[in-house]
Scaffold this motif. Structure first.
Motif, PDB file in Angstrom:
ATOM      1  N   GLY A 191       0.814  -1.218   0.000  1.00  0.00           N
ATOM      2  CA  GLY A 191       0.000   0.000   0.000  1.00  0.00           C
ATOM      3  C   GLY A 191       0.844   1.262   0.000  1.00  0.00           C
ATOM      4  N   THR A 192       0.470   2.177  -0.880  1.00  0.00           N
ATOM      5  CA  THR A 192       1.190   3.451  -0.999  1.00  0.00           C
ATOM      6  C   THR A 192       0.207   4.622  -0.992  1.00  0.00           C
ATOM      7  OG1 THR A 192       1.208   3.131  -3.390  1.00  0.00           O
ATOM      8  CG2 THR A 192       3.215   2.519  -2.225  1.00  0.00           C
ATOM      9  N   GLY A 193      -0.739   4.591  -0.036  1.00  0.00           N
ATOM     10  CA  GLY A 193      -1.592   5.763   0.212  1.00  0.00           C
ATOM     11  C   GLY A 193      -0.863   6.652   1.208  1.00  0.00           C
ATOM     12  N   SER A 194      -1.598   7.578   1.854  1.00  0.00           N
ATOM     13  CA  SER A 194      -0.970   8.494   2.821  1.00  0.00           C
ATOM     14  C   SER A 194      -0.226   7.727   3.916  1.00  0.00           C
ATOM     15  CB  SER A 194      -2.021   9.377   3.486  1.00  0.00           C
ATOM     16  OG  SER A 194      -2.763  10.073   2.536  1.00  0.00           O
ATOM     17  N   SER A 195      -0.843   6.638   4.418  1.00  0.00           N
ATOM     18  CA  SER A 195      -0.216   5.894   5.524  1.00  0.00           C
ATOM     19  C   SER A 195       1.082   5.254   5.061  1.00  0.00           C
ATOM     20  CB  SER A 195      -1.158   4.804   6.057  1.00  0.00           C
ATOM     21  OG  SER A 195      -2.381   5.346   6.466  1.00  0.00           O
ATOM     22  N   GLY A 196       1.029   4.543   3.925  1.00  0.00           N
ATOM     23  CA  GLY A 196       2.222   3.875   3.398  1.00  0.00           C
ATOM     24  C   GLY A 196       3.331   4.883   3.128  1.00  0.00           C
ATOM     25  N   ILE A 197       2.961   5.983   2.517  1.00  0.00           N
ATOM     26  CA  ILE A 197       3.961   6.991   2.114  1.00  0.00           C
ATOM     27  C   ILE A 197       4.593   7.683   3.330  1.00  0.00           C
ATOM     28  CG2 ILE A 197       4.090   9.287   0.990  1.00  0.00           C
ATOM     29  CD1 ILE A 197       2.744   7.996  -1.446  1.00  0.00           C
ATOM     30  N   GLN A 198       3.852   7.753   4.445  1.00  0.00           N
ATOM     31  CA  GLN A 198       4.476   8.272   5.669  1.00  0.00           C
ATOM     32  C   GLN A 198       5.387   7.221   6.301  1.00  0.00           C
ATOM     33  OE1 GLN A 198       1.169   9.596   8.157  1.00  0.00           O
ATOM     34  NE2 GLN A 198       1.512  11.716   7.544  1.00  0.00           N
ATOM     35  N   ALA A 199       4.946   5.961   6.246  1.00  0.00           N
ATOM     36  CA  ALA A 199       5.680   4.905   6.970  1.00  0.00           C
ATOM     37  C   ALA A 199       6.936   4.443   6.226  1.00  0.00           C
ATOM     38  CB  ALA A 199       4.755   3.712   7.217  1.00  0.00           C
ATOM     39  N   ILE A 200       6.859   4.387   4.896  1.00  0.00           N
ATOM     40  CA  ILE A 200       7.939   3.788   4.094  1.00  0.00           C
ATOM     41  C   ILE A 200       9.323   4.420   4.367  1.00  0.00           C
ATOM     42  CG2 ILE A 200       8.756   3.638   1.660  1.00  0.00           C
ATOM     43  CD1 ILE A 200       5.726   2.797   1.044  1.00  0.00           C
ATOM     44  N   PRO A 201       9.474   5.756   4.332  1.00  0.00           N
ATOM     45  CA  PRO A 201      10.812   6.317   4.564  1.00  0.00           C
ATOM     46  C   PRO A 201      11.354   6.012   5.966  1.00  0.00           C
ATOM     47  CG  PRO A 201       9.345   7.952   3.600  1.00  0.00           C
ATOM     48  CD  PRO A 201       8.491   6.799   4.000  1.00  0.00           C
ATOM     49  N   VAL A 202      10.452   5.935   6.955  1.00  0.00           N
ATOM     50  CA  VAL A 202      10.892   5.699   8.333  1.00  0.00           C
ATOM     51  C   VAL A 202      11.285   4.231   8.502  1.00  0.00           C
ATOM     52  CG1 VAL A 202      10.272   5.949  10.772  1.00  0.00           C
ATOM     53  CG2 VAL A 202       9.325   7.531   9.079  1.00  0.00           C
ATOM     54  N   ILE A 203      10.477   3.329   7.954  1.00  0.00           N
ATOM     55  CA  ILE A 203      10.798   1.898   8.066  1.00  0.00           C
ATOM     56  C   ILE A 203      12.096   1.595   7.313  1.00  0.00           C
ATOM     57  CG2 ILE A 203      10.005  -0.454   7.523  1.00  0.00           C
ATOM     58  CD1 ILE A 203       7.114   0.523   7.929  1.00  0.00           C
ATOM     59  N   ALA A 204      12.279   2.259   6.168  1.00  0.00           N
ATOM     60  CA  ALA A 204      13.480   2.010   5.349  1.00  0.00           C
ATOM     61  C   ALA A 204      14.756   2.318   6.131  1.00  0.00           C
ATOM     62  CB  ALA A 204      13.435   2.864   4.087  1.00  0.00           C
ATOM     63  N   GLU A 205      14.662   3.293   7.022  1.00  0.00           N
ATOM     64  CA  GLU A 205      15.866   3.669   7.783  1.00  0.00           C
ATOM     65  C   GLU A 205      16.245   2.611   8.801  1.00  0.00           C
ATOM     66  OE1 GLU A 205      15.631   7.573   9.472  1.00  0.00           O
ATOM     67  OE2 GLU A 205      15.427   8.470   7.474  1.00  0.00           O
ATOM     68  N   GLU A 206      15.254   1.802   9.209  1.00  0.00           N
ATOM     69  CA  GLU A 206      15.512   0.844  10.278  1.00  0.00           C
ATOM     70  C   GLU A 206      15.699  -0.583   9.765  1.00  0.00           C
ATOM     71  OE1 GLU A 206      13.738   0.106  14.733  1.00  0.00           O
ATOM     72  OE2 GLU A 206      12.343   0.126  13.051  1.00  0.00           O
ATOM     73  N   ALA A 207      14.921  -0.938   8.766  1.00  0.00           N
ATOM     74  CA  ALA A 207      14.890  -2.336   8.323  1.00  0.00           C
ATOM     75  C   ALA A 207      16.190  -2.720   7.610  1.00  0.00           C
ATOM     76  CB  ALA A 207      13.712  -2.521   7.367  1.00  0.00           C
ATOM     77  N   GLU A 208      16.427  -4.036   7.587  1.00  0.00           N
ATOM     78  CA  GLU A 208      17.577  -4.504   6.804  1.00  0.00           C
ATOM     79  C   GLU A 208      17.255  -4.314   5.327  1.00  0.00           C
ATOM     80  OE1 GLU A 208      19.308  -8.495   7.660  1.00  0.00           O
ATOM     81  OE2 GLU A 208      18.918  -8.718   5.499  1.00  0.00           O
ATOM     82  N   HIS A 209      16.030  -4.745   4.970  1.00  0.00           N
ATOM     83  CA  HIS A 209      15.582  -4.512   3.596  1.00  0.00           C
ATOM     84  C   HIS A 209      14.077  -4.221   3.598  1.00  0.00           C
ATOM     85  CE1 HIS A 209      16.211  -4.614  -0.748  1.00  0.00           C
ATOM     86  NE2 HIS A 209      14.912  -4.906  -0.763  1.00  0.00           N
ATOM     87  N   LEU A 210      13.676  -3.283   2.764  1.00  0.00           N
ATOM     88  CA  LEU A 210      12.245  -2.968   2.651  1.00  0.00           C
ATOM     89  C   LEU A 210      11.785  -3.215   1.223  1.00  0.00           C
ATOM     90  CD1 LEU A 210       9.545  -1.671   3.600  1.00  0.00           C
ATOM     91  CD2 LEU A 210      10.522   0.538   2.998  1.00  0.00           C
ATOM     92  N   THR A 211      10.708  -4.011   1.101  1.00  0.00           N
ATOM     93  CA  THR A 211      10.118  -4.240  -0.218  1.00  0.00           C
ATOM     94  C   THR A 211       8.742  -3.592  -0.216  1.00  0.00           C
ATOM     95  OG1 THR A 211      11.243  -6.361  -0.242  1.00  0.00           O
ATOM     96  CG2 THR A 211       9.583  -6.015  -1.947  1.00  0.00           C
ATOM     97  N   VAL A 212       8.529  -2.669  -1.142  1.00  0.00           N
ATOM     98  CA  VAL A 212       7.233  -1.978  -1.218  1.00  0.00           C
ATOM     99  C   VAL A 212       6.409  -2.613  -2.335  1.00  0.00           C
ATOM    100  CG1 VAL A 212       6.077   0.230  -1.646  1.00  0.00           C
ATOM    101  CG2 VAL A 212       8.247   0.186  -0.389  1.00  0.00           C
ATOM    102  N   PHE A 213       5.205  -3.045  -1.989  1.00  0.00           N
ATOM    103  CA  PHE A 213       4.299  -3.641  -2.975  1.00  0.00           C
ATOM    104  C   PHE A 213       3.277  -2.571  -3.365  1.00  0.00           C
ATOM    105  CE2 PHE A 213       6.175  -7.000  -0.524  1.00  0.00           C
ATOM    106  CZ  PHE A 213       6.460  -7.979  -1.464  1.00  0.00           C
ATOM    107  N   GLN A 214       3.439  -2.043  -4.563  1.00  0.00           N
ATOM    108  CA  GLN A 214       2.629  -0.890  -4.986  1.00  0.00           C
ATOM    109  C   GLN A 214       1.607  -1.290  -6.051  1.00  0.00           C
ATOM    110  OE1 GLN A 214       4.290   3.148  -6.708  1.00  0.00           O
ATOM    111  NE2 GLN A 214       3.935   1.725  -8.379  1.00  0.00           N
TER     112      GLN A 214
END
Ligand code: FAD
Ligand code: NAP
Length: 549
Positions: A191-214
Motif C-alpha cells: 500500500g502506498t496511500g498516505s499511511s504507506g507513504i508516511q511509513a515507508i521512509p521511516v521503516i526504510a531507515e531501520e529495516a535490513e531490507h524494505l520491499t514496497v508492494f505498490q
C-alpha cells in the motif's frame, strides 16, 4: 472515574444521549451536551480517547493539515494553553493533545472504554434508541450520535494464506501500543496511500531490507515539515478569531483558498515558476491552490500532474524505478499526499519497489509474499491498505430505524446512499452522524467540519428539548434533493473518474459512488445554518404531546 468494560447489570441506563466514539467528534459532543445539561454517555471501542490518533501509531504518522489549524477552535483557553511543536505534529503529540482536552474538560467520567456498540434499534413506542454493547450492557437514549469516524475500520484485504505467515504482520490503522522494531528485518509494505507513504521512509531507515508492494503509483508533494517558530505561533494566536472565521467560510477548512484563475490562463513558464515555488513551500494545498480548475478540467489537471511526474523523474535515480512510480490518474482526485523523503527513499540500496498491478499478489506464504512473478521472503508485513471508509463504521453496527429497517438495507450497502445534509437519514429519528457521508468531512480540515456538525447537532437537540419536541426526522424529499445535489456537484469534477476510497473503490464488492460533498465547507455551513434558521426545514418534528400513548 470512567466506566470500565464488563460492568454488567440488568439495569437499562436511561440517558438523554449516547455518543458512539471518543475521537475528536465524540469528545466535543460530550462536552457540549454536558454543558447544556444533558445526561450523556460515550461508548468507545479503544482503551483511550483520540480515535484516529489512538489507533494509527505506525512509524511516521502525523497530520497533513497544518497543526495550527488542525485543533479545536471552540475554546480560546484551549487554543492558548496548547502549543504545537512543528508544522505537522507527529501522532504521539496529537494523541497527547486529545488527552489534554479530555483531562481539561473532565470528560473521562462519562466515557465507557473498551466497549463496542453492536446494535441500536429505534423503539417507536417510546421514541427512544435501544442500544446494546458487546459486553451485554443495555442503554436507552433519546438521541443517538454516531461519532464513529470516517476512517476507523481498517481494511485488511482477503489475501489467500495470511494465516500461514510465520512472521509478524500489522495494519497501520491498528498499530500495537508496544514499540515495534524492524531492526535487522526484511519488511514488506503493501500500500502506498498516505499511511504507506508516511511509513515507508521511516521503516526504510531501520529495516535490513524494505520491499514496497505498490498497486497504484501516487502523486506526493513534500511536506517540508519544520519546527514552529514561537514568534509565528504568537502571531497566529493573536489573529485566531480572524483565522477561525476564514477557515469556516473556506472551501476546505483552512484560512486560504485557490487563486481565481485557470491553469490554462498562464503561459507554461509562469505555471512552472508557480509550481516550483509550491514544491519548495510544500504542504497539502501549495500546488493545487495555484489554480481553481485543476479538479475540473482535464487539460488544466495535466499541467500539475506533469509537473509532479517531472519531479519524480528528477528525484529517483534509477529510471526503471522512476517509471514504476509514475502516477497516471487525475492529480488531486485521491486525497493529496504530502511526504518527507518518500521518492528519495527509492534511491536507497535497501529498498525495492514491486509493481503488483503487473504481477499481482497471489498468496501470503509461510515465508513471505508470492506474486505472479516470484516469492519475496519477509520477516514482517505492514498492511498500509487503508479503510472501509465512511459507511464501513456505520454498517458494523446493527443500526435499525423505523419498522426495523437497517441502515445497511436502506442504503443498499452503499449503492443507494441517502442522507439529509450528511447529518441524518429518513426513517432514523433522533439519529445524527458527525462528518457523515454526503457532508464535506474527509475533503476538509476535519476539525472544522467536526466542530460545525457537533454545534449544529447539539443546538438541534437543545431546541427539541426546549420546544417539547419528541423527535426530529429527515423528510424523504429533502433527503432525495440533498443526495442528488451531492451527486450533481461530484459529477462535474474529475473526482468521479478515479478509483479512490472516496468512491468506495478500494474495497472489494463495495458499490461505487462519490461519498462526500464537494461543494465546500463554507457553502455547506451556510446551507446547514439556513435549514436551522428556517425551523429545521426539510425535517419533521414530532411534538411530545402527539406521542403520549
Ligand atoms: P475517529 O477519530 O475515527 O474516532 C472514532 C472512534 O469511534 C474510534 O476511536 C473508534 O474506536 C470508535 N468507534 C467506531 N465504531 C464504534 C463502535 N461501534 N463502538 C464503539 N466505538 C466505536 N484529517 C484531517 O483533517 N487532517 C489530518 O491531518 C488527518 N490525518 C489523518 C491521519 C490518519 C492516519 C487517518 C487515518 C486519518 C486522518 N485524518 C485527518 C482524518 C481523521 O480521521 C479526522 O481528522 C479525525 O481525527 C476524526 O475524528 P472522529 O472523532 O470523527 O473519528
Ligand atoms: P489508502 O489511501 O486507501 O491507501 C491504501 C493503499 O493500499 C493504496 O495504495 C491501495 O492501492 C493499497 N491497497 C488497498 N487494497 C489493496 C490490495 N488488495 N492489494 C494491494 N494493494 C492494496 O489508505 P491510507 O493510506 O491509510 O489513507 C487513507 C486516508 O487516511 C488518507 O487518504 C487520508 O485521508 C487519511 N490519512 C492521512 C494521513 C496524513 O497524512 N495525515 C496519513 C494516513 C492517512 P490502490 O490505490 O490501488 O487502491
Amino acid at each position: 472515574m470512567s466506566l470500565s468494560h464488563g460492568q454488567k447489570s440488568n439495569h437499562v441506563a436511561e440517558l438523554d444521549a449516547v455518543v458512539i466514539g471518543a475521537g475528536f467528534s465524540g469528545l466535543y459532543t460530550l462536552h457540549r451536551l454536558r454543558e447544556m445539561g444533558y445526561k450523556t454517555r460515550v461508548i468507545e471501542a479503544g482503551n483511550g480517547v483520540g480515535g484516529t490518533w489512538y489507533w494509527n501509531r505506525y512509524p511516521g504518522a502525523r497530520c497533513d493539515i497544518e497543526s495550527i489549524y488542525y485543533n479545536y477552535t471552540f475554546s480560546d483557553e484551549i487554543l492558548n494553553e496548547w502549543t504545537w511543536s512543528s508544522r505537522y505534529a507527529p501522532q504521539p503529540e496529537i494523541l497527547q493533545y486529545a488527552n489534554f482536552v479530555a483531562d481539561k474538560l473532565d470528560l473521562r467520567r462519562d466515557i465507557q472504554f473498551n466497549t463496542k456498540v453492536v446494535s441500536a434499534h429505534y423503539n417507536e413506542d417510546h421514541n427512544r434508541w435501544d442500544i446494546e454493547t458487546d459486553d451485554g450492557v443495555k442503554l436507552s437514549a433519546k438521541h443517538l450520535i454516531a461519532a464513529v469516524g470516517c476512517l476507523s475500520v481498517s481494511n485488511v484485504p482477503n489475501f489467500k494464506g495470511i494465516e500461514n505467515f510465520e512472521g509478524e504482520w500489522y495494519h497501520t490503522g491498528r498499530w500495537p501500543h508496544e514499540e515495534v522494531s524492524f531492526k535487522g528485518k526484511r519488511v514488506g509494505v503493501i500500500g502506498t496511500g498516505s499511511s504507506g507513504i508516511q511509513a515507508i521512509p521511516v521503516i526504510a531507515e531501520e529495516a535490513e531490507h524494505l520491499t514496497v508492494f505498490q498497486r497504484t503509483p501516487q502523486y506526493s508533494i513534500p511536506a517540508r515539515n519544520e519546527a514552529l517558530d514561537p514568534e509565528y505561533v504568537k502571531q497566529i494566536r493573536a489573529n485566531y478569531s480572524e483565522i477561525r472565521k476564514k477557515m469556516r467560510e473556506s472551501a476546505h477548512g483552512v484560512p486560504f483558498g485557490p487563486r481565481e484563475r485557470s491553469a490554462l490562463d498562464d503561459p507554461p513558464e509562469v505555471r512552472q515558476k508557480l509550481f516550483e515555488e509550491a514544491w519548495e513551500k510544500g504542504g497539502l494545498f501549495s500546488l493545487s491552490y495555484n489554480y481553481n480548475d485543476l479538479g475540473l478540467n482535464e487539460e488544466a489537471n495535466k499541467t500539475a500532474a506533469d509537473f509532479v511526474r517531472s519531479k519524480i523523474r528528477e528525484i529517483v535515480k534509477d529510471p526503471e524505478t522512476a517509471d514504476k512510480l509514475m502516477p497516471t490518474y487525475y492529480i488531486g482526485t485521491k486525497r493529496q499526499i504530502i511526504d518527507t523523503n518518500y521518492y528519495e527513499t527509492y534511491n536507497r540500496d535497501n529498498v525495492s519497489l514491486i509493481d503488483i498491478k503487473k504481477a499481482p499478489i497471489e498468496e501470503i506464504t509461510a515465508k513471505g509474499i508470492r506474486t505472479a512473478d516470484k516469492e519475496y521472503e519477509l520477516d514482517a508485513i505492514v498492511f498500509a491498505t487503508g479503510f472501509d471508509a465512511m459507511t464501513g463504521p456505520l454498517f458494523k453496527i446493527d443500526l435499525r430505524g423505523r419498522g426495523g429497517v437497517s441502515l445497511k438495507e436502506k442504503w443498499a450497502g452503499g449503492a443507494n446512499l441517502r442522507t439529509y445534509l450528511g447529518i441524518s437519514t429518513a426513517g432514523f429519528p433522533n439519529f445524527f452522524m458527525i462528518t457523515g457521508p454526503e457532508s464535506p468531512s474527509v475533503l476538509s480540515n476535519m476539525m472544522v467540519s467536526i466542530e460545525q456538525h457537533v454545534e449544529w447537532i447539539t443546538d438541534c437537540i437543545d431546541y427539541l428539548h426546549k420546544n417539547n419536541q419528541a423527535s426530529i426526522e429527515a423528510n424523504p424529499d429533502a433527503e432525495a434533493t440533498w443526495s442528488k445535489h451531492v451527486r450533481d456537484v461530484a459529477e462535474v469534477t474529475l473526482a468521479v473518474k478515479t478509483d479512490s476510497w472516496y468512491m468506495g473503490a478500494n474495497i472489494e464488492g463495495k458499490p461505487r459512488g462519490f461519498m462526500a460533498y464537494l461543494g465546500g465547507v463554507g457553502t455547506y455551513r451556510q446551507k446547514c445554518t439556513e435549514v436551522q434558521e428556517k425551523g429545521y426545514e426539510g425535517f419533521t418534528l414530532l411534538s411530545t404531546s402527539n406521542t403520549a400513548k
